[in-house]
Scaffold this motif. Sequence first.
Motif, PDB file in Angstrom:
ATOM      1  N   MET A  29       0.914  -1.372   0.305  1.00  0.00           N
ATOM      2  CA  MET A  29       0.033  -0.171  -0.017  1.00  0.00           C
ATOM      3  C   MET A  29       0.896   1.914  -0.168  1.00  0.00           C
ATOM      4  SD  MET A  29      -2.592  -2.030   3.026  1.00  0.00           S
ATOM      5  CE  MET A  29      -2.325  -0.192   3.743  1.00  0.00           C
ATOM      6  N   PHE A  30       0.519   2.325  -0.865  1.00  0.00           N
ATOM      7  CA  PHE A  30       1.487   3.321  -1.103  1.00  0.00           C
ATOM      8  C   PHE A  30       2.904   3.453  -1.978  1.00  0.00           C
ATOM      9  CE2 PHE A  30      -2.081   4.887   0.955  1.00  0.00           C
ATOM     10  CZ  PHE A  30      -2.541   6.172   1.515  1.00  0.00           C
ATOM     11  N   THR A  35      -2.311   2.203   6.716  1.00  0.00           N
ATOM     12  CA  THR A  35      -1.738   3.288   5.926  1.00  0.00           C
ATOM     13  C   THR A  35      -1.545   4.624   6.427  1.00  0.00           C
ATOM     14  OG1 THR A  35      -4.011   4.615   4.952  1.00  0.00           O
ATOM     15  CG2 THR A  35      -3.595   2.683   3.715  1.00  0.00           C
ATOM     16  N   ALA A  74       1.984   4.800   6.053  1.00  0.00           N
ATOM     17  CA  ALA A  74       2.065   4.319   4.772  1.00  0.00           C
ATOM     18  C   ALA A  74       3.226   5.325   4.027  1.00  0.00           C
ATOM     19  CB  ALA A  74       0.911   4.424   3.480  1.00  0.00           C
ATOM     20  N   LYS A  97       4.669   7.363   0.830  1.00  0.00           N
ATOM     21  CA  LYS A  97       3.900   8.190   0.218  1.00  0.00           C
ATOM     22  C   LYS A  97       4.832   7.424  -1.677  1.00  0.00           C
ATOM     23  CE  LYS A  97       0.949  10.341   2.510  1.00  0.00           C
ATOM     24  NZ  LYS A  97      -0.260   9.775   2.552  1.00  0.00           N
ATOM     25  N   GLN A 151      -1.800   4.652  -4.505  1.00  0.00           N
ATOM     26  CA  GLN A 151      -2.511   4.639  -2.918  1.00  0.00           C
ATOM     27  C   GLN A 151      -3.575   4.005  -2.678  1.00  0.00           C
ATOM     28  OE1 GLN A 151      -2.545   8.307  -1.010  1.00  0.00           O
ATOM     29  NE2 GLN A 151      -0.301   9.134  -1.344  1.00  0.00           N
ATOM     30  N   GLY A 205      -6.240   4.047  -0.654  1.00  0.00           N
ATOM     31  CA  GLY A 205      -6.381   5.076   0.581  1.00  0.00           C
ATOM     32  C   GLY A 205      -7.708   4.430   1.421  1.00  0.00           C
ATOM     33  N   ARG A 238      -5.592   6.894  -5.239  1.00  0.00           N
ATOM     34  CA  ARG A 238      -5.305   8.094  -5.199  1.00  0.00           C
ATOM     35  C   ARG A 238      -3.938   8.087  -5.652  1.00  0.00           C
ATOM     36  NH1 ARG A 238      -4.926   9.054   0.435  1.00  0.00           N
ATOM     37  NH2 ARG A 238      -7.471   9.166   1.761  1.00  0.00           N
ATOM     38  N   ASN A 285      -9.664  11.631  -3.907  1.00  0.00           N
ATOM     39  CA  ASN A 285      -9.393  10.488  -3.973  1.00  0.00           C
ATOM     40  C   ASN A 285     -10.580   9.568  -5.688  1.00  0.00           C
ATOM     41  OD1 ASN A 285      -8.178  10.043  -2.120  1.00  0.00           O
ATOM     42  ND2 ASN A 285      -9.954  11.566  -0.284  1.00  0.00           N
ATOM     43  N   GLN A 319      -0.547  -3.368  -7.914  1.00  0.00           N
ATOM     44  CA  GLN A 319      -0.198  -3.436  -6.266  1.00  0.00           C
ATOM     45  C   GLN A 319      -1.426  -3.686  -5.712  1.00  0.00           C
ATOM     46  OE1 GLN A 319       0.611   0.589  -4.736  1.00  0.00           O
ATOM     47  NE2 GLN A 319       1.369   1.244  -7.141  1.00  0.00           N
ATOM     48  N   SER A 342      -4.617  -3.988  -2.691  1.00  0.00           N
ATOM     49  CA  SER A 342      -5.236  -4.320  -1.596  1.00  0.00           C
ATOM     50  C   SER A 342      -4.592  -4.742  -0.429  1.00  0.00           C
ATOM     51  CB  SER A 342      -6.666  -3.959  -1.418  1.00  0.00           C
ATOM     52  OG  SER A 342      -7.447  -4.873  -1.576  1.00  0.00           O
TER      53      SER A 342
END
Length: 261
Positions: free
Chosen positions: A15-16, A101, A104, A106, A110, A112, A126, A158, A187, A189
Amino acid sequence: MKLYSCARKTVSALMFFLVSLSCLAGEIVITGMYNGKNIYVHNPMNGSSGCISSIQVNGKVLAAPQSSAIDIDLSHLKMKDKVEIKITHGDNCRPKVINPTAIAEKADFQFGFSEVTATTIEWVGRGENKDSKYFIEVFRNNTWHTITTKQCAAQTGNNKYSIPVNHTESICKYRIKYYNMSTGESQYSPNMEFLPAARKAVKKTVAANKIELSSETDYALLDNEYNVVLKGKGSVIDLNNLKKGEYHLVFDNQIELLAKN
């Protein structure tokens, strides 16, 4: 978003880019960077005993948690310090990290927020690339299967998504893959679980300064940036100290938009 226990298997989610989450039987591990925020954890209770047996922050063992809502204080760290949190728990229960997060690092894209409810899978992205796509996956027969896809909106800020879902098993496990078609990078989740057979609380009434639920449950309120601003356990949620604006109410694997005027 849902984290879970697994028997001698390691699952990781980025994440991120640089926040990772993994789990072994009875252990949840979160790594990232201190950004000035604490980590909040739901600790399911069985009478006076909690699901979580111990918590470590960067190798230091914290006092054994005694409540269902845990605030892991990271304020002793310096900004951008590396963070590793280990949560040890029983095999027959599932703690939930409310805001992983918060630590996280940056990056351009991302996740979110992500969550599965009784009827939908919902998430926020994002920094999306215009040539990117989401793949919504379900875990069946020990492998991940794509059930549907969603083209990225790629708007500034967002981007919120919601898709309908029918749960077909006693424990339903999902995840979302973000795929950047320009770079070929993916990526994921965090994994999300839904237990259809579990008894769920429902929202009964919303007055000017309170929310009433049908039964006692753990809850969290998130602002539009998906930061936790209020958390607790009960059947009545007091909104008196909440600023005016829009919030997301998370309880019993449900998400509802809430506006305080």
